[in-house]
Design a protein around this motif. Structure first.
Motif, short mmCIF file in Angstrom:
data_model
loop_
_atom_site.label_atom_id
_atom_site.label_comp_id
_atom_site.label_asym_id
_atom_site.label_seq_id
_atom_site.Cartn_x
_atom_site.Cartn_y
_atom_site.Cartn_z
N ALA A 156 0.83 -1.21 0.00
CA ALA A 156 0.00 0.00 0.00
C ALA A 156 0.86 1.25 0.00
O ALA A 156 0.58 2.22 -0.73
CB ALA A 156 -0.92 -0.02 1.21
N GLY A 157 1.93 1.27 0.80
CA GLY A 157 2.82 2.43 0.83
C GLY A 157 3.52 2.64 -0.50
O GLY A 157 3.68 3.79 -0.97
N LEU A 158 3.95 1.55 -1.14
CA LEU A 158 4.59 1.66 -2.45
C LEU A 158 3.63 2.20 -3.49
O LEU A 158 3.99 3.05 -4.31
CB LEU A 158 5.12 0.28 -2.87
CG LEU A 158 5.86 0.19 -4.20
CD1 LEU A 158 7.16 1.00 -4.14
CD2 LEU A 158 6.17 -1.27 -4.55
N HIS A 159 2.39 1.71 -3.48
CA HIS A 159 1.40 2.19 -4.44
C HIS A 159 1.13 3.69 -4.26
O HIS A 159 1.06 4.44 -5.24
CB HIS A 159 0.08 1.41 -4.25
CG HIS A 159 0.19 -0.03 -4.62
ND1 HIS A 159 -0.68 -0.99 -4.16
CD2 HIS A 159 1.10 -0.68 -5.40
CE1 HIS A 159 -0.33 -2.17 -4.64
NE2 HIS A 159 0.74 -2.00 -5.40
N ILE A 160 0.98 4.13 -3.00
CA ILE A 160 0.68 5.54 -2.75
C ILE A 160 1.86 6.42 -3.15
O ILE A 160 1.69 7.47 -3.80
CB ILE A 160 0.33 5.74 -1.26
CG1 ILE A 160 -1.04 5.12 -0.98
CG2 ILE A 160 0.35 7.21 -0.88
CD1 ILE A 160 -1.45 5.17 0.48
N ALA A 161 3.08 5.99 -2.80
CA ALA A 161 4.26 6.80 -3.12
C ALA A 161 4.44 6.96 -4.63
O ALA A 161 4.81 8.03 -5.12
CB ALA A 161 5.50 6.17 -2.50
N LEU A 162 4.19 5.88 -5.38
CA LEU A 162 4.37 5.94 -6.84
C LEU A 162 3.19 6.64 -7.52
O LEU A 162 3.39 7.39 -8.48
CB LEU A 162 4.53 4.52 -7.40
CG LEU A 162 5.81 3.79 -6.97
CD1 LEU A 162 5.81 2.36 -7.54
CD2 LEU A 162 7.05 4.53 -7.45
N ALA A 163 1.98 6.40 -7.03
CA ALA A 163 0.81 7.03 -7.64
C ALA A 163 0.84 8.54 -7.48
O ALA A 163 0.33 9.28 -8.33
CB ALA A 163 -0.47 6.46 -7.04
#
Length: 394
Positions: free
Chosen positions: A292-299
């Motif tokens: 979830a953190g990776l998705h938010i950081a990249l999005a």
């Protein structure tokens, strides 16, 4: 008064639960892999036990030439179907029709050669494209046993002990446990059970960042008395919670399927207990939070909602590469595997399936291997949120 991050979390979580598309995606990946695993293993069990349930039919041309062989085949639950002379085309057509497992064609002079103690010809016809490989091997074992019995009888008739033809007696002892064999056979499939951690929260993570910025609702949220850290933490926990729920239900369903299947029929077993599975689920929570953190950081760095979806659809495949590399290179389990996100979870479950006593260290390393990168991704996203250029999309 509720903390700001908790208010944001409840808001995002409730909005996600109203999104039918997100719920369908969550249900799909929660059910797909356990059911696929159960179906594949059930098919394998069915093929392995088919001969015991149904027996097998073997077509034999010139069966009257070898009555002792026919009797030995019948003792092994092999139904002999006598056939007349057949040409090669007719044999191939018979085998393609799957009416018999294989066909034996005895030499018309089989009896004469047998009496003269000369090699008597037997042809075994089979279709390698069928799924009768195990039953064909059963037939070959009967033929080898029949040939060995004849050789022994002829040696005794000439006053020679059959033991002279076997100067070495080989005994085989397999020390591998059924649990270890199980992990080796289904280890690759077990690795896919952790993949939904990067799927279940994907829609919520993208919609709450790139989606809100595109709809201009992020500006309204930023105007509220909440720090960037609180906003990102709330969104992160909402997306991570969906992933935690999805992967926990999936692991529980996979455990139920593997415990229910009669794996002993194919020399396998599933020895992971419910308590061990609960520890695996706890150790997997950081993996969902990391995803979830990776998705938010990249999005947050994408220019649009569609760009964020396209980018993340490729990024979610990266965590699978270490597991694929370990499988292809056939590497032995080592401590460093427990510090690589997702590979650590795969290794942990595989070793438990082997019946290994792991201790606390692998669980702790598995927990930290994903938790630390997760916190790093959230810190980066919070720092990015402070930029007005990002929020205003300029």
């Amino acid at each position: 008064m509720k903390p700001a991050f908790l208010v944001v979390f409840l808001k995002e979580f409730k909005e996600t639960l109203r999104d039918r598309r997100a719920l369908v995606l969550l249900s799909l990946f929660t059910l797909m892999y356990p059911l696929m695993l159960g179906y594949m293993l059930n098919q394998q069990i069915g093929r392995a036990t088919r001969s015991e349930r149904e027996g097998m039919q073997l077509a034999v041309v010139n069966a009257a030439q070898a009555p002792n062989l026919m009797a030995q085949l019948k003792q092994k639950n092999i139904t002999v179907v006598p056939m007349g002379e057949m040409k090669e085309d007719a044999i191939a057509e018979l085998l393609r029709a799957r009416k018999v497992v294989a066909l034996l064609r005895l030499d018309p002079a089989f009896g004469e050669h047998y009496q003269a103690m000369r090699p008597a010809g037997i042809e075994l016809w089979f279709d390698s494209a069928s799924d009768n490989g195990q039953r064909q091997r059963d037939i070959e074992e009967v033929l080898h046993s029949y040939s060995s019995n004849i050789s022994s009888a002829r040696l005794l008739a000439h006053g020679v002990s059959p033991a002279t033809m076997a100067p070495v007696r080989l005994q085989r002892f397999d020390t591998g446990s059924t649990a270890a064999r199980s992990a080796g056979l289904i280890g690759a499939i077990l690795g896919f059970l952790f993949f939904p951690a990067f799927i279940c929260g994907l829609s919520a993570a993208v919609d709450s960042t790139a989606g809100e910025r595109e709809r201009r609702s992020l500006e309204v949220l930023m105007a509220q008395p909440a720090s960037p850290w609180s906003l990102i933490t709330g969104k992160w926990l909402a997306a991570g919670s969906l992933a935690v729920i999805g992967i926990t239900l999936e692991l529980a369903l996979a455990h139920a399927v593997l415990s229910w299947l009669p794996l002993e029929e194919i020399g396998m077993s599933w020895r992971v207990t419910s308590a061990q599975l609960a520890l695996v689920c706890v150790a997997t929570i950081p993996l969902s939070l990391f995803a979830a953190g990776l998705h938010i950081a990249l999005a947050m760095n994408a220019k649009s909602f569609k760009e964020a979806q396209s980018m993340l659809s490729l990024v979610i495949l990266l965590p699978m590469l270490p597991g694929v590399a370990v499988s292809v290179l056939d590497l032995k389990t080592a401590t460093w595997m427990y510090v690589v996100p997702m590979l650590s979870n795969q290794t942990l479950l595989r070793e438990l399936a082997k019946g290994q006593d792991l201790g606390a260290l692998p669980f702790v390393l598995t927990f930290l291997s994903s938790m630390l990168p997760a916190l790093g991704a959230v810190a980066f996203a919070s720092w990015r949120m402070k930029s007005e250029r990002y929020v205003l999309s300029v």
